[in-house]
Design a protein around this motif. Sequence first.
Motif, mmCIF file in Angstrom:
data_model
loop_
_atom_site.group_PDB
_atom_site.id
_atom_site.type_symbol
_atom_site.label_atom_id
_atom_site.label_comp_id
_atom_site.label_asym_id
_atom_site.label_seq_id
_atom_site.Cartn_x
_atom_site.Cartn_y
_atom_site.Cartn_z
ATOM 1 N N GLN A 133 7.263 37.214 46.341
ATOM 2 C CA GLN A 133 8.396 37.330 47.368
ATOM 3 C C GLN A 133 7.733 36.694 48.808
ATOM 4 N N GLU A 134 6.588 36.889 48.809
ATOM 5 C CA GLU A 134 5.990 36.175 50.171
ATOM 6 C C GLU A 134 6.286 34.963 50.160
ATOM 7 N N LYS A 135 6.179 34.223 49.212
ATOM 8 C CA LYS A 135 6.212 32.721 49.121
ATOM 9 C C LYS A 135 7.938 32.449 49.239
ATOM 10 N N ASP A 136 9.042 33.010 48.441
ATOM 11 C CA ASP A 136 10.247 33.071 48.683
ATOM 12 C C ASP A 136 10.726 33.128 50.166
ATOM 13 N N ILE A 137 10.017 34.221 50.876
ATOM 14 C CA ILE A 137 10.184 34.483 52.025
ATOM 15 C C ILE A 137 10.033 33.344 53.239
ATOM 16 N N ALA A 138 9.009 32.950 53.100
ATOM 17 C CA ALA A 138 8.470 31.766 53.676
ATOM 18 C C ALA A 138 9.310 30.634 53.448
ATOM 19 N N LYS B 16 10.698 43.253 49.332
ATOM 20 C CA LYS B 16 9.234 43.052 49.604
ATOM 21 C C LYS B 16 8.648 44.320 50.071
ATOM 22 N N ALA B 17 9.159 44.986 51.223
ATOM 23 C CA ALA B 17 8.821 46.184 51.892
ATOM 24 C C ALA B 17 8.860 47.490 50.794
ATOM 25 N N ALA B 18 9.812 47.352 49.928
ATOM 26 C CA ALA B 18 9.923 48.370 48.816
ATOM 27 C C ALA B 18 8.788 48.099 47.852
ATOM 28 N N ALA B 19 8.414 46.939 47.631
ATOM 29 C CA ALA B 19 7.342 46.690 46.498
ATOM 30 C C ALA B 19 6.023 46.857 47.133
ATOM 31 N N GLU B 20 5.846 46.551 48.338
ATOM 32 C CA GLU B 20 4.680 46.917 48.978
ATOM 33 C C GLU B 20 4.571 48.636 49.051
ATOM 34 N N ALA B 21 5.327 49.317 49.556
ATOM 35 C CA ALA B 21 5.477 50.789 49.488
ATOM 36 C C ALA B 21 5.000 51.339 48.121
#
Length: 376
Positions: free
Chosen positions: A40-45, A307-312
């Motif tokens: 997700q971080e890669k996709d967001i970047a 991503k925030a949901a996955a982090e939580a």
Amino acid sequence: MAENVFYEGSDFLVQVRDALSEKDRLTDRAGELKGILKRQEKDIATEEKSIRDEVNSTVKKRRGELEDEYDKQISAIRSKKKKAASEKDKKVDAAKASRIKEETRDHVEDSKEAEKELKKLFRKEKVPGFARSKLFYIMFMPGNPLQILMMIVCYAILFAGIPTVITLLIRNFLLKDASEGTRTTVCILVPALLIILFMVIIFLIYVKVKARHIDTLRLGRRYRNAVAKNDQRIREIKRSVEKDTDESQYDVDELNQKLEEISDEEERIRDQKNDALKTFDEETAENLKSEIEAGRLPKLEEMKRQKAAAEAELEQTEKALQEKSLEISRDYASHLGEDMMRVDRLEDLINIINAGQASNVSEAIAYYKNPNKGNA
């Protein structure tokens, strides 16, 4: 929980096994969530870079189109300006040429008259026509230091330059396949023969023309000097006219006004271009950015929400994993030992009790470790 777990039955082992299974599930889920977050971080970047690239390319393209439009207008104005300037230059050049012709008219007429009188004099005295030339007087009767220098140059060309050039041409083209001896001989004979030929010609001209008609030639010098003086005066007048920057006498006021109007128009378009580019940079570029982001930010925000949901979830999973690990360590591993904290081994212990080979945890562990003794 009983005070001594070793006297517990299979239910206790099932409880421990389920706790270990839950720990393994939490561990697997935490690893899975970390992988998801990394993607997700890669996709967001990637999405953020794509939005920036689209904004930059769109702004650059629109700005370039705006600048090109003004540049076309400026280019057309410059072409018009160049045409008007060329028209003015032609008119000024023609006027200057006419002015030079008018101001040098008397000197030109004087020179023509002098040439005519010189020709008449030489014809009367039967002097060859070539003796009237400026070259003849330079080579045989120089009258000032400059003509003496020119005479030296002429003789250097005649006795050194011409023989050298002719010899090289013969050697490199006509005799390029000849032997070295032949080429060397030619390099000696040709210059020698040419120098002798030129000396004979110079001697004959000196004897037959200069010595025989010296008085006429001296008289002719007066005409030549008059022509030279007129030529010098004509050159001075020409330089003076060409350097004269006063254009008021050439009737170019209308063209100057036209050029000034064109220059003002060019400056006006240039100012408009600068203002338009400034407005584009300060306002239009931001509007384009907002327009592009309005269409693409919802997707980016959804990606960030996921991503925030996955982090939580990862945070909760890691917290549950930590608690489960502490529970297992505190309530089970401290009694059974770390070597037995494996689901497969706990399954074996449960099967031993269920099969009637042991009645409690302690007997099951003993049987697991030494099955032969149990059979005995």
